[in-house]
Design an enzyme around this catalytic site. Structure first.
Site, PDB file in Angstrom:
ATOM      1  N   PHE A 180      -3.263  -2.808   7.386  1.00 55.57           N
ATOM      2  CA  PHE A 180      -3.863  -2.748   6.052  1.00 55.57           C
ATOM      3  C   PHE A 180      -4.862  -1.609   5.974  1.00 55.57           C
ATOM      4  CE2 PHE A 180      -6.745  -5.452   8.440  1.00 55.57           C
ATOM      5  CZ  PHE A 180      -8.011  -5.091   7.990  1.00 55.57           C
ATOM      6  N   CYS A 181      -5.134  -1.188   4.738  1.00 54.69           N
ATOM      7  CA  CYS A 181      -6.092  -0.117   4.461  1.00 54.69           C
ATOM      8  C   CYS A 181      -6.595  -0.329   3.035  1.00 54.69           C
ATOM      9  CB  CYS A 181      -5.446   1.254   4.636  1.00 54.69           C
ATOM     10  SG  CYS A 181      -4.040   1.553   3.552  1.00 54.69           S
ATOM     11  N   THR A 182      -7.218   0.665   2.460  1.00 56.63           N
ATOM     12  CA  THR A 182      -7.816   0.499   1.134  1.00 56.63           C
ATOM     13  C   THR A 182      -6.771   0.284   0.054  1.00 56.63           C
ATOM     14  OG1 THR A 182      -9.590   1.975   1.840  1.00 56.63           O
ATOM     15  CG2 THR A 182      -9.431   1.509  -0.521  1.00 56.63           C
TER      16      THR A 182
END
EC number: 1.14.-.-
Length: 299
Positions: free
Chosen positions: A185-187
Site C-alpha cells: 500500500f501507499c498514498t
C-alpha cells in the site's frame, strides 16, 4: 471548502508525450488549475486543484479529447476538498518513469498485479486472515517520514528513504513474506502497484496491491485498522481518515512534518525552522520529501 483536489495515475504505454506536454499545460492554464502532471512512456501521474467547474472540465478533457486516443477514457480520479489552493503553480513534466524504481525490466503498463479493494481488505483485517486462511501482511511502500505520520496497524515498514530502495529491501527480507498474503500500500496506489508487480516478477507469491491506496481506503471504509493520518505531497501536509486536512504543517527549512503539539515549541519558527532542525537543537533533521514520489511532486 471551495477547492477541489484531484489525484489520478495510470500505467499505460504512451508514445506522444513530447507533443502532449505543451497542449496539456495550455489547457490547464486556461482552466486556472495548479498542480503537477507527470508524463512518461509508462503512463501518467497527476495531482491538480482548482474550482469545481475547472476540475470537471479537466476530467472531461483528459477522458474524451481525441488527442489522448482513448487511453484515459475510464481514468479514475480520487477527490478531496480544501479551503484553499494547495499548489503554487501548474507544472507538466516529462519523466522516464512516473514513479522512480530504477528497474527498467518492470513494465507495469503491460499488466497489473492483483488488487484488493478497501472493503475486502477491511474484512480480511477484521477476521485476521484472507479468504484462503492465510495471514495478511500489510507492506508499506512509502518513505519512512511518510510512515511516521500514519500507517496500517502492524504494517511492515523497512524505513526506506526513497522508492528506488524498495527492490533491495525486499530481496533482503523475503523471509518476512513467505507463506503469507502480502498487501502493498501507499498514498494513492501508484507505488504499491509498481511494488506488487516487482514482487510478482521476483517470484513472491500471494501479492496484492491496495486498490487506490490509503486515500481510497479512507474514502470507502474510514480509518479502520489504521493509526494516524496520511501524508500528502502538497501544502495540506496530511489528511485524516475523513480526508480532511490536519493541523500538521511541513517545515520550510528541512521539510519535516511538524504536528500541532510541536508547533507550540519555542524551537518552531514558521517559515524558518522546526524542533528537528532548529540551530540550537541537537535533534536529527527531518527527512525531505523525495521529488517525484507523488504528483504534488507528484502522487
Amino acid at each position: 471548502m471551495t477547492t477541489v483536489n484531484l489525484a489520478a495515475y495510470r500505467f499505460v504505454s504512451l508514445d506522444s508525450i513530447e507533443q502532449w506536454r505543451p497542449l496539456v499545460a495550455a489547457r490547464c492554464n486556461t482552466l486556472g488549475l495548479r498542480g503537477t502532471i507527470l508524463l512518461a512512456p509508462e503512463g501518467i501521474n497527476l495531482f491538480i486543484a482548482g474550482p469545481r467547474e475547472a476540475t470537471d472540465a479537466f476530467v472531461d478533457y483528459i477522458r474524451h479529447d481525441p488527442l489522448f486516443e482513448g487511453k484515459f477514457a475510464d481514468l479514475p480520479f480520487k477527490e478531496s476538498l480544501s479551503d484553499s489552493q494547495p499548489f503554487r503553480r501548474m507544472l507538466v513534466r516529462l519523466k522516464r518513469e512516473i514513479i522512480t524504481m530504477k528497474k527498467p525490466a518492470i513494465k507495469p503498463e503491460l499488466g497489473r498485479a492483483p488488487a484488493v479493494d478497501a472493503r475486502t481488505l477491511k474484512a480480511w483485517l477484521d477476521q485476521g486472515h484472507d479468504d484462503a486462511g492465510r495471514p495478511v501482511v500489510m507492506l508499506d511502500t512509502r518513505n519512512a517520514f511518510e510512515v511516521d505520520v500514519g500507517t496500517f496497524d502492524r504494517a511492515l515498514d523497512y524505513r526506506i528513504d526513497k522508492f528506488s530502495e524498495f527492490p533491495a529491501v525486499i530481496e533482503a527480507n523475503r523471509a518476512d513474506l513467505e507463506g503469507k498474503t502480502i498487501v502493498s500500500f501507499c498514498t494513492g496506489g501508484i507505488r504499491c502497484e509498481k511494488a506488487a508487480i516487482h514482487m510478482k516478477d521476483v517470484g513472491i507469491e500471494n501479492v496484492y496491491q491496495l486498490e487506490g491506496g490509503i486515500l481510497k481506503y479512507f474514502e470507502e471504509v474510514g480509518g479502520a485498522h489504521y493509526h494516524g493520518d496520511c501524508f500528502v505531497f502538497d501544502y495540506r501536509t496530511a489528511l485524516n481518515p475523513q480526508l480532511a486536512p490536519t493541523a500538521d504543517v511541513t517545515c520550510f527549512a528541512c521539510r519535516a512534518v511538524v504536528p500541532a503539539d510541536a508547533q507550540q515549541s519555542p524551537l518552531y519558527v514558521p517559515g524558518k525552522c522546526c524542533p528537528a532542525c532548529h540551530p540550537g537543537d541537537s535533534g536529527t533533521p527531518g527527512r525531505r520529501a523525495e521529488p517525484g514520489a507523488e504528483p504534488a511532486r507528484a502522487v
